[in-house]
Design a protein around this motif. Structure first.
Motif, PDB file in Angstrom:
ATOM      1  N   ARG A 112       0.827  -1.212   0.000  1.00 29.67           N
ATOM      2  CA  ARG A 112       0.000   0.000   0.000  1.00 29.67           C
ATOM      3  C   ARG A 112       0.863   1.264   0.000  1.00 29.67           C
ATOM      4  O   ARG A 112       0.503   2.271  -0.602  1.00 29.67           O
ATOM      5  N   LEU A 113       1.992   1.200   0.671  1.00 32.85           N
ATOM      6  CA  LEU A 113       2.871   2.359   0.758  1.00 32.85           C
ATOM      7  C   LEU A 113       3.748   2.533  -0.479  1.00 32.85           C
ATOM      8  O   LEU A 113       4.257   3.633  -0.734  1.00 32.85           O
ATOM      9  N   ASN A 114       3.947   1.455  -1.232  1.00 32.42           N
ATOM     10  CA  ASN A 114       4.859   1.497  -2.383  1.00 32.42           C
ATOM     11  C   ASN A 114       4.199   0.883  -3.621  1.00 32.42           C
ATOM     12  O   ASN A 114       4.718  -0.081  -4.194  1.00 32.42           O
ATOM     13  N   PRO A 115       3.076   1.414  -4.062  1.00 27.30           N
ATOM     14  CA  PRO A 115       2.362   0.782  -5.187  1.00 27.30           C
ATOM     15  C   PRO A 115       3.167   0.752  -6.472  1.00 27.30           C
ATOM     16  O   PRO A 115       3.066  -0.192  -7.248  1.00 27.30           O
ATOM     17  N   VAL A 130       5.475  -2.372  -7.158  1.00 24.78           N
ATOM     18  CA  VAL A 130       4.901  -3.639  -7.643  1.00 24.78           C
ATOM     19  C   VAL A 130       4.159  -3.445  -8.959  1.00 24.78           C
ATOM     20  O   VAL A 130       3.411  -4.322  -9.382  1.00 24.78           O
ATOM     21  N   ARG A 131       4.381  -2.294  -9.604  1.00 22.09           N
ATOM     22  CA  ARG A 131       3.746  -1.967 -10.893  1.00 22.09           C
ATOM     23  C   ARG A 131       2.208  -1.991 -10.747  1.00 22.09           C
ATOM     24  O   ARG A 131       1.495  -2.598 -11.538  1.00 22.09           O
ATOM     25  N   ALA A 132       1.732  -1.355  -9.699  1.00 21.76           N
ATOM     26  CA  ALA A 132       0.307  -1.416  -9.393  1.00 21.76           C
ATOM     27  C   ALA A 132      -0.520  -0.664 -10.421  1.00 21.76           C
ATOM     28  O   ALA A 132      -0.122   0.378 -10.939  1.00 21.76           O
ATOM     29  N   ALA A 133      -1.675  -1.200 -10.709  1.00 23.43           N
ATOM     30  CA  ALA A 133      -2.666  -0.549 -11.570  1.00 23.43           C
ATOM     31  C   ALA A 133      -3.971  -0.435 -10.791  1.00 23.43           C
ATOM     32  O   ALA A 133      -4.183  -1.145  -9.791  1.00 23.43           O
ATOM     33  N   GLY A 134      -4.844   0.443 -11.259  1.00 23.65           N
ATOM     34  CA  GLY A 134      -6.084   0.695 -10.547  1.00 23.65           C
ATOM     35  C   GLY A 134      -6.956  -0.522 -10.353  1.00 23.65           C
ATOM     36  O   GLY A 134      -7.667  -0.623  -9.356  1.00 23.65           O
TER      37      GLY A 134
END
Length: 633
Positions: free
Chosen positions: A42-45, A48-52
């Motif tokens: 959650r702190l480092n989206p 991890v290549r986060a997408a919506g």
């Protein structure tokens, strides 16, 4: 995996229903690690290549004996499984973030409405693979190899066995096939490794150099062109090559065998699933160009390319070179931005490939290509019988460097890699005369190696968890020491050897964390008022060993005062009277006092009884005291 829950139980008590809370269970180390990893995501989206539309599910959590934790997650995008979307969160023992491992190289950004229907995907897979059976297609996101694509995962059964076919959901074409079974073992007659077994795939009318056991790795023929196409090698009877490099299949045997061996080395020694760590195989291109004297990893195409040598008869396909080139891919996929191929990081990049290529050769333990610390000795590129590089003394090639100096990063990485190779050899095998060559040190010190296995684990752990793209030799020293401390502790001979090996190639100076490690040895560091050293003359102090040990080395820790330590000669004497010289007198050493740990090769046995430390002051006129010493075995 056990989940934490608080349950309410209804219990009849005197005719009444009473709700009692079950006692809360303490969280396991794995559960604690999972909760912390989820918080760090959650702190480092971006890490991890986060997408919506992402959702992450825990796949496995492990906590090592040293307290480090590694939590693996799978990924769904808008409810669809993401193939190649997995990642790992690494935690230090105190719960601090220790990094992320992410196979996906960018956030998912795809429309999830397929243009190709499930029926069309099934038909496409059936026709392309000549499938006899087709299962129910599943809509997924394919994030392997670049930008994510919407795809159908189609289970198929064909003559070659069961497989999962990924079919593009935008246009009807097969993107990739992941075989599930029906691997066959062929026989290969190689150029350098003798007769070997090959893992191949069986088609309807032939066999192919495609290895389903290792991510569908493929060996193909560039037909002496640069641009291709590269045609997968096929054979009618699954017997490949004849040992003659002039025969088209023979060099391909070396490459296919070497690629499988390197994959197995990665998996069984490093715990890594292939070059990219995701279980996906690679393409190896053989017979590239005409008389091309090279082998290379393409960082853009992510393929390995092999030439046939200057006369077309000495192809650069030996075991260590195959491992070397594949390891360039491993480095690229382990360090964001790769280890930049210039400056000191270039020498670390090239040296990493030499290290892992040599260790893959040791893993193969092939009688026709016996393991060593020479690179490319099999194909005699110079026509003189000399190898490309000597890891035990890189300068033997006349151009590589044994020792670090300010400016070594200005050299070609193949030359500055000598510092990397020399360090690794000293850490693994030690200095002086070894079974693999005589290795000098740049500072005149003596280094006792920790063995190939430990040295390999340390280097790989530092590479994959600590190195950054512009790594310097000084940073590599700090990072390998950090990796050593994590894997084997800060207070043992392994840590000390790594520090000494770096100093022995001119990177940093040898130092040891005495205050942290003294309690580990149960040493008493206090002034002994009696007696002072005989001046001149020897004096002995004894310590008693209660149990017999079987090991190669012991460590003698000594702390004494003397105005000029070069006047002192130290030796260790066993209960049976065997003498081991720790330190000779040295008239040029004018420094005061001595605080040192000496490693002593015993030849296998630590005897029970009284061991003596003998200290002799060879010059008259100065008094000294022993503050403490210990024998650790």
């Amino acid at each position: 995996m056990r989940r934490i829950s608080v349950a309410l139980a209804a219990v009849l008590l005197c005719g009444s229903a009473v709700a009692l809370a079950a006692p809360a269970q303490a969280a396991s180390p794995e559960e604690t690690a999972i909760a912390r990893a989820q918080e760090l995501i959650r702190l480092n989206p971006e890490a991890v290549r986060a997408a919506g539309g992402d959702r992450y599910e825990v796949w496995r959590a492990t906590v090592t004996r040293t307290g480090f934790a590694h939590v693996r997650f799978t990924r769904l995008f808008q409810g669809l499984p993401v193939v190649g979307g997995d990642f790992v969160v690494h935690l230090a023992p105190d719960g601090a973030l220790d990094g992320f491992s992410v196979s996906q190289d960018r956030p998912v950004a795809v429309a999830t409405d397929p243009r190709v229907t499930a029926a069309q995907a099934a038909s496409t897979a059936r026709e392309a693979l000549r499938a006899t059976e087709v299962g129910t297609p599943q809509l997924v996101v394919d994030a392997i190899g670049g930008a994510a694509r919407l795809a159908w995962r189609v289970p198929v059964t064909a003559a070659a066995g069961e497989a999962d076919a990924l079919v593009d959901a935008v246009e009807p074409r097969v993107l990739r096939v992941n075989p599930l079974d029906h691997t066959v073992i062929g026989t290969g007659h190689s150029v350098y490794s003798g007769q070997v077994s090959l893992s191949t795939s069986q088609g309807i009318n032939d066999y192919r150099m495609v290895d389903p056991l290792r991510g569908n790795s493929r060996t193909c023929d560039m037909q002496h062109t640069v641009a291709g196409p590269c045609v997968t090698f096929t054979d009618m009877n699954n017997v490949w090559g004849d040992g003659n490099p002039a025969t088209n299949q023979t060099a391909a045997v070396d490459v296919h065998y070497g690629s499988a061996n390197t994959w197995d080395f990665y998996l069984n020694v490093l715990g890594r699933h292939g070059v990219f760590g995701d279980g996906v195989g690679i393409t190896s291109q053989v017979h590239r160009d005409t008389n091309w004297v090279n082998a290379s990893w393409s960082s853009t195409q992510k393929v390995v390319r092999y030439g046939d040598g200057s006369n077309g008869l000495r192809p650069l396909v030996s075991l260590d070179v195959v491992g070397h080139e594949m390891s360039h891919g491993l480095t690229q996929s382990s360090v964001p931005g790769n280890l930049t191929y210039s400056g000191e990081s270039g020498g670390l990049n090239e040296g990493t490939s030499d290290i892992l290529g040599a260790m893959a050769e040791f893993y193969a333990n092939n009688a026709a290509d016996t393991p060593d610390y020479l690179i490319g000795e099999e194909f005699d590129i110079w026509g003189t019988g000399d190898p490309l590089r000597y890891m035990y003394q890189p300068s033997l090639d006349g151009i590589s460097k044994d020792c670090w100096y300010n400016g070594v990063g200005n050299l070609d990485p193949h030359l500055s890699s000598g510092v990397t190779n020399h360090f690794f050899f000293l850490a693994a095998e030690g200095s002086g005369v070894t079974p693999y060559g005589t290795s000098p040190t740049c500072d005149g010190s003596s280094v006792v190696g920790v063995g190939r296995d430990r040295a390999t684990q340390i280097w790989y752990h530092a590479l994959t968890n600590y190195f950054t793209s512009n790594e310097t030799f000084a940073q590599a020293r700090a990072d390998t020491l950090a990796a050593t401390a994590e894997l084997y502790g800060r207070c043992g001979s392994t840590y000390r050897t790594v520090a000494m090996a770096w100093a022995a190639v001119g990177v940093g100076t040898y130092s040891y964390p005495w205050k942290q490690c003294i309690p580990k040895w149960n040493l008493v560091w206090e002034e002994w008022p009696q007696p002072p050293f005989l001046d001149p003359g020897p004096i002995k102090w004894w310590t008693k060993v209660q149990e017999k040990g079987t090991l190669e080395t012991v460590e003698v820790a000594v702390n004494l005062t003397h105005p000029r330590r070069g006047d002192l000669r130290l030796e260790l004497v066993s209960p049976a009277g065997r003498s081991y010289l720790l330190k000779a007198a040295d008239a040029d050493d004018r420094a005061a006092d001595l605080t040192e740990v000496y490693q002593v090769r015993l030849g296998g046995v630590a005897e029970v009884g009284e061991w003596a430390l003998v200290v002799e002051d060879v010059v008259k006129g100065e008094q000294s005291h022993l503050r403490g010493w210990s024998l650790l075995y």
